[in-house]
Design an enzyme around this catalytic site. Sequence first.
Site, PDB file in Angstrom:
ATOM      1  N   HIS A   1       8.423  -3.088  -3.872  1.00  0.00           N
ATOM      2  CA  HIS A   1       7.848  -3.644  -2.634  1.00  0.00           C
ATOM      3  C   HIS A   1       8.905  -4.196  -1.669  1.00  0.00           C
ATOM      4  O   HIS A   1       9.927  -4.722  -2.092  1.00  0.00           O
ATOM      5  CB  HIS A   1       6.859  -4.748  -2.993  1.00  0.00           C
TER       6      HIS A   1
ATOM      7  N   HIS B   1      22.973  -7.455  -1.784  1.00  0.00           N
ATOM      8  CA  HIS B   1      22.316  -6.777  -0.677  1.00  0.00           C
ATOM      9  C   HIS B   1      23.056  -5.495  -0.385  1.00  0.00           C
ATOM     10  O   HIS B   1      24.205  -5.305  -0.790  1.00  0.00           O
ATOM     11  CB  HIS B   1      22.231  -7.666   0.568  1.00  0.00           C
TER      12      HIS B   1
ATOM     13  N   ASP C   1       0.818  -1.215   0.000  1.00  0.00           N
ATOM     14  CA  ASP C   1       0.000   0.000   0.000  1.00  0.00           C
ATOM     15  C   ASP C   1       0.854   1.269   0.000  1.00  0.00           C
ATOM     16  O   ASP C   1       0.377   2.344   0.337  1.00  0.00           O
ATOM     17  CB  ASP C   1      -0.951  -0.003   1.203  1.00  0.00           C
TER      18      ASP C   1
ATOM     19  N   CYS D   1       4.864  -0.106   2.746  1.00  0.00           N
ATOM     20  CA  CYS D   1       5.414  -1.419   3.088  1.00  0.00           C
ATOM     21  C   CYS D   1       6.801  -1.331   3.709  1.00  0.00           C
ATOM     22  O   CYS D   1       7.131  -2.112   4.603  1.00  0.00           O
ATOM     23  CB  CYS D   1       5.419  -2.334   1.873  1.00  0.00           C
TER      24      CYS D   1
END
Lengths: 195, 303
Positions: free
Chosen positions: B296, B263, B93, B96
């Site tokens: 996301h 990462h 939304d 997140c």
Amino acid sequence: MVDFARVQKELQECNRDFEVSGIRVVPNGEANLAHLLGTIPGPLGTPYEGGTFKIDITLPDGYPFEPPKMRFATKVWHPNISSQSGAICLDILKDQWSPALTLKTALLSVQALLSAPEPDDPQDAVVAQQYLRDYQTFVGTARYWTEAFAMISSLGVEEKVQKLVEMGFPEALVRSTLESVGGDENLALEKLCST
Amino acid sequence: MQNQDGHVVESGTETITSTKASEIEDWANFRDDDILQQQSAIQAEEAGKIPFVGDKEPLSSLAAEYKSGNPILVEKINVLTEQYAAIRRTRGDGNCFFRSFMFAYLEHILQTQDRAEVDRITANVEQCRKTLLSLGYAEFTFEDFFALFLEQLESVLSGTEASISHDELVQRSRDQSISDYVVMFFRFITSGEIRKRSEFFEPFVQGLTNTSVEQFCKSSVEPMGEESDHVHITALSDALGVPIRIVYLDRSCDDKGSVSVNHHDFTPAACQVTNANSCATQAAKPFINLLYRPGHYDILYPK
């Protein structure tokens, strides 16, 4: 559920520096803080100068997460404000709203919108086209509307205040009562008599 | 009413002269209410699919999602499985990142009962409060959000009347009246940090949106539902002194086609200068691990 504790704080904060900003927010009628009435002075150097514009404010249940619903109660001629319904086209009243904003900052943005119309993102297409095609006529119409709708009402208020004061009510009480009923003289009298 | 009728006639003649004008007329009938209503309808539909914070799932559920998908992604999930055991999804939304951070942080405190860390972050939060005041924010706009976060922090420590279980933490994270307040708290913290160090953040903000820092905070940080980018993550990590690891699951691979999972560790600025008490990196490894897929963030659990 509207966060009324916060709304209460907002009203105090906003009305405290009324002298500086000229912006005021008061409860509209009922004791319910979900329905408010804001007033903004027309910005200097614009066709709205000298006018006092009333903004009808409704707080949705999700306030302050959801934006306050604001609508001009005073008729105004402006590309981003509907000349019929008073609906306002302003990003912070839609998806750009944030709980970090307040009723006062929102009203300041509405006031800024009066100074800086955005005819390319219109709310009222007729006004926007006039603004783009015939700016002088636009200024004339906006000025005329300000004089016709945003000034008489404020002149009217003084007359009503005087009338009610002559009936023997204290002036400060008369003013706050008139504000709280949106300037309706009869309602104000009724309220003054019942307290 | 007369006025209204007059106006309709007037705009009617306008529309005959120009078809473009009639289109604009239609837009003008779109009220803010309609737009907001549609927005909340979409949100409600999304809410039906997944709660703000989902249940912990084994990483195999992620693999299942991509079973017949892009081979690079499938391979990357295999690599991920070596280091990570589980995933907890969050609702897409626009909040997140903040929601993931909220749950991962509070869950970490609940499980470690690290009081030193709670004291440390509480001091940072107090600093953030001063930052916002000095930036000219009215206290009543943010005090409720601060109070609610500190309350949650208190409640994940055991031994007080307010202490809560892990189940209750999950429930609270799904309760809009708590969850959204904490998300908004982080938005305040993030915005305050970006504005306070606007010279530092300016080039990054310009690279992202080509706007001023002020405008960026107003339009991309403070409104709920605005997505987070590396600028938000850097600012939040710096302000709270909490390192964050973001694991990237995308389709990138090197020239030879061999696959590794990238990462990036966001290490708070304060920790890079000194090993001062203002950050939580006694252990070099961040305890907040988030999985990023373009657009996301979800929470990852290391093995």
